[in-house]
Design a protein around this motif. Structure first.
Motif, PDB file in Angstrom:
ATOM      1  N   GLY A  43      21.807 -32.914 -10.342  1.00 49.87           N
ATOM      2  CA  GLY A  43      21.564 -32.397  -8.994  1.00 49.87           C
ATOM      3  C   GLY A  43      20.586 -33.228  -8.204  1.00 49.87           C
ATOM      4  O   GLY A  43      20.196 -32.855  -7.089  1.00 49.87           O
ATOM      5  N   PRO A  46      23.504 -35.503  -4.249  1.00 46.20           N
ATOM      6  CA  PRO A  46      24.756 -34.756  -4.104  1.00 46.20           C
ATOM      7  C   PRO A  46      25.944 -35.611  -4.506  1.00 46.20           C
ATOM      8  O   PRO A  46      25.900 -36.835  -4.424  1.00 46.20           O
ATOM      9  N   PRO A  56      29.479 -30.108  -6.109  1.00 47.46           N
ATOM     10  CA  PRO A  56      28.815 -29.347  -5.046  1.00 47.46           C
ATOM     11  C   PRO A  56      29.537 -29.469  -3.703  1.00 47.46           C
ATOM     12  O   PRO A  56      29.486 -28.563  -2.881  1.00 47.46           O
TER      13      PRO A  56
END
Length: 393
Positions: A43, A46, A56
């Protein structure tokens, strides 16, 4: 959920294999494709993937992949997006703002393709004007761009206002980017701001089968290395800004049956070209049209249209500017020339063509013995009184 996680693991494993598991030199601010994939799993940056991947930012094919990529980038500075392996359709450009990076898994592994009805000037752009155009230093690496003859450019970066950050040099970086089938130039770097995309850096890129120039640089103080161009209708490399440096790059199969085009055109004052090669072009190998250029260790191999009356389009080196320093080789090899483009004796008619009025030249060229058809002479034109010109062969 298990299926999504499995798909996601497969995507990142493919990216790591593509990039190699060995430690690689950092790219574009310190991240390689494999490192980007690893960061994306945490994370830290992105990432974009196909529908059902668990990314995501998943691609909605109705909207086009640019919607997910641009959403991942947002409008903040210092943002990067990793696009997982796969082929993705774009319906509008990917827009890179201030200090943003677009990272793929490899130029033939992550492929962005123009969809039917594509709207925009290029597959990847910067904002060009307005407040974000004051930003600088966009980065693109390890990605493929296919225009499918629906879009003008692969990359079009322009600076049309004075940069308010990291001035005065906008300085984009482009590394291992593949561009194919655009209707115009593969790469265009320019703008109305003095020097355009100044101090740009472009390494290990490839352009093929485009309708314009492979590389059109209307920006100054650029650095180009290890690039190639093949089958481009408008020309190979157009060095249009000042103080451009290019080395270890090649163009071949350039031009069309109807229109000659050079492998390299030097319109940049004070350009430096080292160890580059032009081969089997329908047009001159190297056209030097700006003063104070230096070419060293360059090779022109079987370059030219070859027919009677087209000597000015069939030279290894064509010089139309004064104060030029040139050293290299120009030869017509047996069966050389782009016969798949022009069937009747394409190739070099002279090693060196001097346009009227040029002077203060230092030229040292070598050509091979034998010099088969269509070769006619070592030099076409008049050597000026202030010049030292030698063509051995």
């Amino acid at each position: 959920m298990h299926e999504k996680r499995s798909h996601r693991r497969q995507l990142f494993r493919a990216a790591a294999v593509t990039a190699g598991t060995a430690v690689a030199a950092p790219l574009l601010g310190g991240v390689t494709p494999a490192q980007a994939a690893a960061l994306a799993t945490t994370g830290a940056i992105p990432w974009v993937g196909p529908a059902g991947s668990g990314a995501p930012f998943e691609v909605n094919e109705t909207l086009g992949a640019q919607a997910a990529i641009n959403a991942a980038l947002g409008t903040s500075s210092r943002r990067a997006v990793y696009v997982a392996p796969g082929s993705y359709n774009l319906k509008a450009p990917v827009v890179l703002g201030d200090r943003q990076a677009l990272i793929g898994a490899g130029p033939l592994v992550t492929l962005l393709t123009a969809a039917a009805g594509f709207s925009g000037a290029a597959l990847v752009v910067n904002p060009w004007s307005g407040t974000l155009a004051g930003g600088t230093r966009q980065c693109v690496t390890d990605i493929g761009l296919d225009g499918v003859n629906r879009v003008a450019n692969g990359v079009n970066f322009q600076m049309n206002t004075e940069p308010d950050l990291y001035g005065p040099d906008p300085a984009p970086w482009l590394t291992r980017v593949f561009v194919t089938r655009t209707t115009g130039d593969g790469f265009y770097l320019g703008g109305t701001y003095a020097g355009g995309q100044r101090e740009f850096k472009l390494t290990d890129c490839r352009v093929e089968k485009v309708g314009g120039w492979a590389y059109n640089f209307q920006s100054s103080d650029g650095f180009i290395s290890g690039c190639s161009a093949q089958g481009c209708a408008g020309g190979g490399y157009l060095l249009g800004g000042g103080n451009i440096k290019i080395w270890g790059s090649k163009a071949y199969g350039i031009g069309t049956a109807a229109t000659s085009a050079p492998a390299f055109r030097i319109d940049s004052a004070r350009a430096t070209v080292v160890g580059c090669e032009a081969q089997d072009t329908i047009g001159n190998g190297f056209e030097i049209r700006a003063a104070n250029a230096t070419l060293s260790g360059c090779t022109a191999d079987s370059t030219g249209r070859g027919g009677t009356g087209v000597d000015s389009e069939s030279a290894g080196f064509y010089v139309a500017a004064s104060a030029v320093n040139l050293e290299g080789g120009a030869f017509q090899r047996a069966n050389g020339g782009a016969k798949w483009i022009v069937s009747t004796d394409p190739g070099m008619r002279c090693a060196l063509y001097l346009a009227p009025g040029v002077d203060f030249l230092s030229v040292r060229l070598v050509t091979g013995a034998g010099r088969p058809t269509p070769f006619q002479r070592l030099i076409t034109g008049t050597v000026g009184a202030g010049s030292s010109v030698s063509v051995l062969g």
